[in-house]
Design a protein around this motif. Structure first.
Motif, PDB file in Angstrom:
ATOM      1  N   UNK A   2      -2.501   4.319 -14.117  1.00 26.97           N
ATOM      2  CA  UNK A   2      -3.387   4.223 -12.937  1.00 26.97           C
ATOM      3  C   UNK A   2      -2.573   3.708 -11.757  1.00 26.97           C
ATOM      4  N   UNK A   3      -2.550   4.496 -10.696  1.00 29.50           N
ATOM      5  CA  UNK A   3      -1.875   4.088  -9.453  1.00 29.50           C
ATOM      6  C   UNK A   3      -2.956   3.811  -8.432  1.00 29.50           C
ATOM      7  N   UNK A   4      -3.103   2.563  -8.009  1.00 32.45           N
ATOM      8  CA  UNK A   4      -4.046   2.241  -6.930  1.00 32.45           C
ATOM      9  C   UNK A   4      -3.315   2.356  -5.600  1.00 32.45           C
ATOM     10  N   UNK A   5      -3.921   3.072  -4.680  1.00 31.88           N
ATOM     11  CA  UNK A   5      -3.325   3.222  -3.334  1.00 31.88           C
ATOM     12  C   UNK A   5      -4.275   2.645  -2.304  1.00 31.88           C
ATOM     13  N   UNK A   6      -3.782   1.714  -1.509  1.00 31.52           N
ATOM     14  CA  UNK A   6      -4.562   1.362  -0.320  1.00 31.52           C
ATOM     15  C   UNK A   6      -3.655   1.408   0.891  1.00 31.52           C
ATOM     16  N   UNK A   7      -4.269   1.349   2.081  1.00 26.26           N
ATOM     17  CA  UNK A   7      -3.503   1.739   3.256  1.00 26.26           C
ATOM     18  C   UNK A   7      -4.008   1.074   4.528  1.00 26.26           C
ATOM     19  N   UNK A   8      -3.098   0.989   5.484  1.00 31.55           N
ATOM     20  CA  UNK A   8      -3.467   0.592   6.843  1.00 31.55           C
ATOM     21  C   UNK A   8      -4.179  -0.766   6.872  1.00 31.55           C
ATOM     22  N   UNK A   9      -3.444  -1.767   6.392  1.00 27.66           N
ATOM     23  CA  UNK A   9      -4.000  -3.119   6.313  1.00 27.66           C
ATOM     24  C   UNK A   9      -3.945  -3.833   7.670  1.00 27.66           C
ATOM     25  N   UNK A  10      -3.017  -3.435   8.533  1.00 27.93           N
ATOM     26  CA  UNK A  10      -2.973  -3.913   9.926  1.00 27.93           C
ATOM     27  C   UNK A  10      -3.144  -5.432  10.057  1.00 27.93           C
ATOM     28  N   UNK A 239      -5.836  15.530 -19.666  1.00 28.16           N
ATOM     29  CA  UNK A 239      -6.684  15.730 -18.479  1.00 28.16           C
ATOM     30  C   UNK A 239      -5.818  16.047 -17.270  1.00 28.16           C
ATOM     31  N   UNK A 240      -4.741  15.291 -17.130  1.00 24.49           N
ATOM     32  CA  UNK A 240      -3.891  15.470 -15.959  1.00 24.49           C
ATOM     33  C   UNK A 240      -4.179  14.413 -14.917  1.00 24.49           C
ATOM     34  N   UNK A 241      -3.875  14.721 -13.664  1.00 21.80           N
ATOM     35  CA  UNK A 241      -4.000  13.735 -12.592  1.00 21.80           C
ATOM     36  C   UNK A 241      -5.296  13.943 -11.822  1.00 21.80           C
ATOM     37  N   UNK A 242      -6.112  12.905 -11.769  1.00 25.47           N
ATOM     38  CA  UNK A 242      -7.349  12.910 -10.985  1.00 25.47           C
ATOM     39  C   UNK A 242      -7.240  11.823  -9.924  1.00 25.47           C
ATOM     40  N   UNK A 243      -7.787  12.089  -8.746  1.00 23.67           N
ATOM     41  CA  UNK A 243      -7.807  11.069  -7.702  1.00 23.67           C
ATOM     42  C   UNK A 243      -9.253  10.671  -7.437  1.00 23.67           C
ATOM     43  N   UNK A 244      -9.548   9.401  -7.705  1.00 25.58           N
ATOM     44  CA  UNK A 244     -10.878   8.854  -7.455  1.00 25.58           C
ATOM     45  C   UNK A 244     -10.868   8.105  -6.118  1.00 25.58           C
ATOM     46  N   UNK A 245     -11.962   8.207  -5.376  1.00 19.87           N
ATOM     47  CA  UNK A 245     -12.150   7.341  -4.220  1.00 19.87           C
ATOM     48  C   UNK A 245     -12.974   6.141  -4.677  1.00 19.87           C
ATOM     49  N   UNK A 246     -12.466   4.965  -4.417  1.00 22.45           N
ATOM     50  CA  UNK A 246     -13.122   3.746  -4.895  1.00 22.45           C
ATOM     51  C   UNK A 246     -13.507   2.875  -3.700  1.00 22.45           C
ATOM     52  N   UNK A 247     -14.773   2.956  -3.253  1.00 18.77           N
ATOM     53  CA  UNK A 247     -15.195   2.158  -2.099  1.00 18.77           C
ATOM     54  C   UNK A 247     -15.116   0.665  -2.403  1.00 18.77           C
ATOM     55  N   UNK A 248     -14.723  -0.078  -1.397  1.00 19.16           N
ATOM     56  CA  UNK A 248     -14.612  -1.531  -1.551  1.00 19.16           C
ATOM     57  C   UNK A 248     -15.866  -2.125  -0.925  1.00 19.16           C
TER      58      UNK A 248
END
Ligand SMILES: [Fe+2]
Length: 278
Positions: A2-10, A239-248
């Protein structure tokens, strides 16, 4: 994996918005039912690129027990970011924050699209050649490419003017290497997916506010009151690679609906929110 990606923390001197967003993102990761193996942050780590902002940024990540990899965005200062987080990954390209990460069955290529003095992004011949070489040496390894500037226009006109300058050259390289399962960017504070040169390209929402275009007047951008979110890139055998959007969404309860054998009846307060189980 599992790779968690977050972005643009500014993270910004004198402002608490980015701090609150990062704290919520870190807390969100720590309460996920399956802890991610790796965290990736795709740029605009700080707003002004100052040493104090980077110190705060790094301090806020310390509760995370897994490896955290970062790349710069247009708001970042490459050297100060590097001074704060140190050398990361393998096969670094000298002079840039561009490197590889081996994550079990996955290979992550972390690209540096920073063009100092500009809000637009660039890979330049040197960085593109590094990408070509890395892809050529492992054609059978499932690969994710992370970068700050998306290599496609998102329809947010103000962002499209500060996009990736050499997107066509980048796309030509991706088209030649079928092992690239995902290209994942940040920059635009919105979650967008599209087909791209034989793969799937996505942008990650921001952990701060989101920015959506008025689709009939794309010159306008609207600060959306949508929750911040991150992406979870999940690879599973078969299954392979799936990308989930995980709202915070603060604070989100974790409710078990299936225990591996049987469906469970959710607590009454959860059913009252319309979640009935199976
Ligand atoms: Fe950006």
């Amino acid at each position: 994996m599992i790779i968690a990606q977050f972005s643009d923390t500014h993270i910004k001197d004198g402002s608490e918005e980015g701090v609150a967003g990062m704290q919520a993102a870190v807390a969100h990761i720590l309460q996920l039912p399956a802890l991610p193996d790796v965290v990736v942050i795709t740029g605009d780590c700080t707003d002004g690129g100052t040493a104090t902002e980077y110190a705060r940024f790094w301090e806020l990540l310390q509760p995370l027990p897994m490896p955290v990899y970062v790349i710069p965005g247009n708001h970042d200062h490459r050297q100060r970011l590097h001074d704060t987080v140190g050398a990361q990954g393998r096969q670094p390209l000298p002079g840039f924050m561009q490197y590889t990460v081996e994550a079990g069955p996955l290979r992550l290529l972390m690209l540096d699209t920073l063009l100092p003095g500009s809000d637009a992004g660039e890979l330049c011949p040197q960085r593109l050649q590094w990408l070509e070489d890395r892809l050529a040496e492992a054609p059978d390894k499932t690969t994710l490419v992370f970068m700050h500037h998306p290599p496609f226009r998102t329809g947010q006109a103000p962002f499209d003017r500060i996009g990736l300058r050499d997107a066509a050259a980048f796309g030509a390289i991706i088209a030649r290497h079928a092992q690239v399962e995902r290209v994942a960017a940040g920059h635009v504070h919105a979650g967008v997916q599209r087909r791209f040169q034989g793969t799937v390209a996505v942008t990650c929402p921001s952990v701060m506010h989101q920015l959506l275009p008025d689709f009939r007047q794309p010159e306008r951008l609207i600060v959306a009151t949508e929750p911040p979110a991150m992406l979870l890139h999940v690879w599973q055998e078969g299954i392979g690679l799936l990308t989930y959007t995980s709202p915070i969404a603060p604070p989100s309860a974790i409710i078990e609906l299936h225990n591996g054998t049987d469906w469970l009846t959710p607590p009454r307060e959860v059913r009252a929110r319309g979640i009935q189980g199976q």
